[in-house]
Design a protein around this motif. Structure first.
Motif, mmCIF file in Angstrom:
data_model
loop_
_atom_site.group_PDB
_atom_site.id
_atom_site.type_symbol
_atom_site.label_atom_id
_atom_site.label_comp_id
_atom_site.label_asym_id
_atom_site.label_seq_id
_atom_site.Cartn_x
_atom_site.Cartn_y
_atom_site.Cartn_z
ATOM 1 N N ASP A 82 36.630 46.959 38.397
ATOM 2 C CA ASP A 82 36.016 48.085 39.177
ATOM 3 C C ASP A 82 36.291 47.876 40.702
ATOM 4 N N TRP A 83 36.120 49.307 41.170
ATOM 5 C CA TRP A 83 36.344 49.174 42.706
ATOM 6 C C TRP A 83 35.389 48.535 43.316
ATOM 7 N N ASP A 84 34.086 48.381 42.808
ATOM 8 C CA ASP A 84 32.891 47.581 43.227
ATOM 9 C C ASP A 84 32.933 46.190 42.517
ATOM 10 N N ARG A 85 33.514 45.024 42.938
ATOM 11 C CA ARG A 85 33.710 43.949 42.358
ATOM 12 C C ARG A 85 32.377 43.382 41.631
ATOM 13 N N HIS A 86 31.284 43.647 42.443
ATOM 14 C CA HIS A 86 29.898 43.444 41.892
ATOM 15 C C HIS A 86 29.586 43.846 40.372
ATOM 16 N N ARG A 87 30.016 45.101 40.437
ATOM 17 C CA ARG A 87 29.865 45.725 39.040
ATOM 18 C C ARG A 87 30.688 45.071 37.874
ATOM 19 N N ALA A 88 31.947 44.471 38.268
ATOM 20 C CA ALA A 88 32.823 44.066 37.306
ATOM 21 C C ALA A 88 32.102 42.592 37.140
ATOM 22 N N GLU A 89 31.605 42.113 38.006
ATOM 23 C CA GLU A 89 31.037 40.546 37.728
ATOM 24 C C GLU A 89 29.684 40.692 37.043
ATOM 25 N N HIS A 90 29.093 41.771 37.113
ATOM 26 C CA HIS A 90 27.781 41.933 36.399
ATOM 27 C C HIS A 90 28.083 42.474 34.977
ATOM 28 N N LEU A 91 29.039 43.120 34.604
ATOM 29 C CA LEU A 91 29.573 43.343 33.291
ATOM 30 C C LEU A 91 30.191 42.013 32.436
ATOM 31 N N VAL A 92 30.810 41.439 33.199
ATOM 32 C CA VAL A 92 31.233 40.266 32.746
ATOM 33 C C VAL A 92 30.300 39.087 32.335
ATOM 34 N N ALA A 93 29.326 39.036 33.123
ATOM 35 C CA ALA A 93 28.048 37.991 33.399
ATOM 36 C C ALA A 93 27.358 38.467 31.923
ATOM 37 N N ASN A 94 27.223 39.609 31.789
ATOM 38 C CA ASN A 94 26.398 40.201 30.669
ATOM 39 C C ASN A 94 27.270 40.288 29.437
ATOM 40 N N LEU A 95 28.429 40.325 29.523
ATOM 41 C CA LEU A 95 29.396 40.041 28.388
ATOM 42 C C LEU A 95 29.169 38.489 27.678
ATOM 43 N N ARG A 96 29.250 37.654 28.575
ATOM 44 C CA ARG A 96 29.389 36.192 28.311
ATOM 45 C C ARG A 96 27.961 35.969 27.813
ATOM 46 N N SER A 97 26.942 36.607 28.355
ATOM 47 C CA SER A 97 25.593 36.196 27.756
ATOM 48 C C SER A 97 25.416 36.686 26.273
ATOM 49 N N GLY A 98 26.147 37.899 25.960
ATOM 50 C CA GLY A 98 25.890 38.482 24.876
ATOM 51 C C GLY A 98 26.771 37.814 23.735
ATOM 52 N N TRP A 99 27.818 37.199 24.284
ATOM 53 C CA TRP A 99 28.985 36.459 23.188
ATOM 54 C C TRP A 99 29.178 35.189 23.937
ATOM 55 N N PRO A 100 28.538 34.450 23.916
ATOM 56 C CA PRO A 100 28.668 33.048 24.626
ATOM 57 C C PRO A 100 30.024 32.301 24.425
ATOM 58 N N GLY A 101 30.913 32.012 25.401
ATOM 59 C CA GLY A 101 31.980 31.436 25.134
ATOM 60 C C GLY A 101 33.367 32.356 25.212
ATOM 61 N N PHE A 102 32.975 33.615 25.020
ATOM 62 C CA PHE A 102 34.057 34.649 25.050
ATOM 63 C C PHE A 102 34.634 34.656 26.432
ATOM 64 N N ASP A 103 36.140 34.893 26.407
ATOM 65 C CA ASP A 103 36.700 34.918 27.406
ATOM 66 C C ASP A 103 36.861 35.962 28.243
ATOM 67 N N ALA A 104 36.217 36.156 29.331
ATOM 68 C CA ALA A 104 36.035 37.472 30.196
ATOM 69 C C ALA A 104 36.132 36.959 31.626
ATOM 70 N N GLU A 105 36.572 38.071 32.595
ATOM 71 C CA GLU A 105 36.709 37.804 33.933
ATOM 72 C C GLU A 105 36.915 39.089 34.697
ATOM 73 N N PRO A 106 36.290 39.033 35.688
ATOM 74 C CA PRO A 106 36.735 40.356 36.491
ATOM 75 C C PRO A 106 38.363 40.209 37.000
ATOM 76 N N VAL A 107 38.883 41.336 37.145
ATOM 77 C CA VAL A 107 40.302 41.152 37.467
ATOM 78 C C VAL A 107 40.636 42.111 38.450
ATOM 79 N N ASP A 108 41.663 42.095 39.301
ATOM 80 C CA ASP A 108 42.257 42.965 40.111
ATOM 81 C C ASP A 108 42.891 44.109 39.540
ATOM 82 N N ASN A 109 43.249 45.420 40.312
ATOM 83 C CA ASN A 109 43.755 46.432 39.433
ATOM 84 C C ASN A 109 45.221 46.428 39.068
ATOM 85 N N ASP A 110 45.636 45.535 38.253
ATOM 86 C CA ASP A 110 46.901 45.246 37.713
ATOM 87 C C ASP A 110 47.042 45.143 36.304
ATOM 88 N N PRO A 111 47.453 46.155 35.570
ATOM 89 C CA PRO A 111 47.556 46.166 33.972
ATOM 90 C C PRO A 111 48.606 45.195 33.502
#
Lengths: 282, 282
Positions: free
Chosen positions: B169-198
């Motif tokens: 996300d252009w706002d890294r805090h939003r990306a971090e929030h989504l990732v934290a939320n995702l890990r909380s819902g799916w413990p151990g799931f491999d998720a992280e904020p990333v730069d804009n490179d596909p």
């Protein structure tokens, strides 16, 4: 035919998308309401992007529902049916003189969160009667049934220049109440409670639930209705009531109930479409 | 063809009468909503006597409108769109685990005055992705845009067995929030904020407003997306976005946004039709 394939296909493009304006009819019960089919046929025929839906709301919930509909920004108008027509009068910001005289509204326009009420029941009846070949000007009219419909019809018949109105109800107090109300709205108008004898009347109107089918007692005795009289029934089912069938068999002119409904659709739809400036002048 | 004359005529008898059940989509704005056309096409095709209408309601009025709709006895279900999906969560009597994880609902069923909520955005997306030829099981997925849509999609993608999710996300805090939320819902799931490179991702999902047309910057650089990757866009207009067109030109598989919407209609309609017993078990 209106229901031909060609016109059906023509209806498709404008039917119900995110930009559709919403109208509704509110009643309890609501299953039997004929307005949704009539309004939507009109909207589709004219290519108007609006829809009218049925809302089943109990009396104790009416105020809250109407109040919250003010907040729905694409909500345009509400048709009011039994048993809400009197209660709805108290929810308005503005209402027409005839709605005040009748003590009931059957249509509310929502304009910028403000509610404008009117009552088209009587006007729809008078137009339907004219469409069936009977003008009331100068006529002696008998109305059977002094409920809400009887009130609205009596007011419109008086407005359209009837010579006199006799009101019959099995409960004489109800008839007296309607007559007093009518005289108050139309000072000097010739109105009185009458017994259940249609002899001598030029127009006989059944505004009661009686006579829908042959199993029920007729609202009045067809044999006593004078030759040349015109007979109207406000019941919608069956389309031609047993009472009207008996009157037709006598060679009398008749007006079936659906003409009352059909003839107010256009008036209500125009009312819903009126601009705030037009409303302010009403 | 679904729009042939024959099927049109077939639709007429059950369309909108007094017995029609009412569903609605509520949003602000609402003009652009595609759900009314989609739901009503389905209802008409199946001969279901129900209709879905648009309701334009501002955030400050949402609670009162939803509360009063409880009192409309033929009201069946509400689709929730922007900006109400989070607020609507607080109006429910019951909601599904996934709606809780996402923190938003996009559908509410009304059953005897009680409100049951769920969120079909992510599930609709996952089904649409599969319909476009891409299964996420074991895949490395990049999601661009960490708003409400991104949250719902990330949750469903995790549920459908994705190998990992990178969130940009252009706002890294939003990306971090989504990732934290995702890990909380799916413990151990491999998720992280990333730069804009596909580069290196098997699936690239645009869940942001960027790239709708060529005048706007693309959500990410198509040239950096690896050969064999699948690219999805949730934007509905244009039907194929400039971003997807550029990806198609590279020979990549694509999923246009309308598949996300199309694939949740059936699920939501079934949810609206579920019996109270089924709801209690959900």
């Amino acid at each position: 035919m209106e229901s031909s394939n060609v016109s059906m296909v023509g209806r498709e493009p404008h039917f119900l998308n995110g930009a559709t304006r919403i109208c509704a009819i509110v009643g309890d019960p609501i299953d039997q309401a004929g307005s949704p089919e009539r309004f939507n046929r009109r909207y589709q025929k004219l290519g108007v992007n609006a829809v009218l839906i049925p809302l089943h709301v109990a009396p104790e919930d009416l105020t809250a529902v109407v109040k919250s509909l003010r907040a729905v920004r694409n909500f345009q108008g509400l048709v009011i049916t039994v048993p809400h027509k009197q209660q709805a009068l108290r929810l308005l910001d503005h209402c027409t003189p005839r709605a005040k005289r009748i003590g009931a509204v059957n249509a509310i326009r929502f304009t910028q969160g403000r509610l404008y009420g009117d009552n088209f029941d009587g006007e729809g009846f008078a137009r339907g009667l004219a469409a069936s070949g009977c003008l009331v000007r100068g006529k002696r009219v008998m109305i059977i049934g002094a409920g809400g419909a009887g009130h609205a019809i009596a007011d419109a018949i008086a407005e359209h220049g009837a010579g006199s109105i006799g009101v019959h109800d099995w409960d004489r107090h109800r008839a007296e109440h309607l007559v007093a109300n009518l005289r108050s709205g139309w000072p000097g108008f010739d109105a009185e409670p009458v017994d259940n004898d249609p002899a001598g009347f030029d127009v006989v109107i059944n505004a009661s639930p009686a006579g829908g089918n042959v199993d029920h007692a007729f609202p009045t005795d067809p044999a006593r209705i004078g030759a040349g009289a015109h007979v109207a029934d406000i019941l919608l089912k069956p389309r031609i009531t047993a009472f009207l069938t008996a009157c037709e068999a006598k060679g009398l002119g008749v007006m079936p109930g659906y003409l009352m409904l059909d003839n107010q659709i256009e008036a209500i739809a125009e009312f819903f479409d009126a601009s705030p400036a037009e409303m302010a002048g009403s």
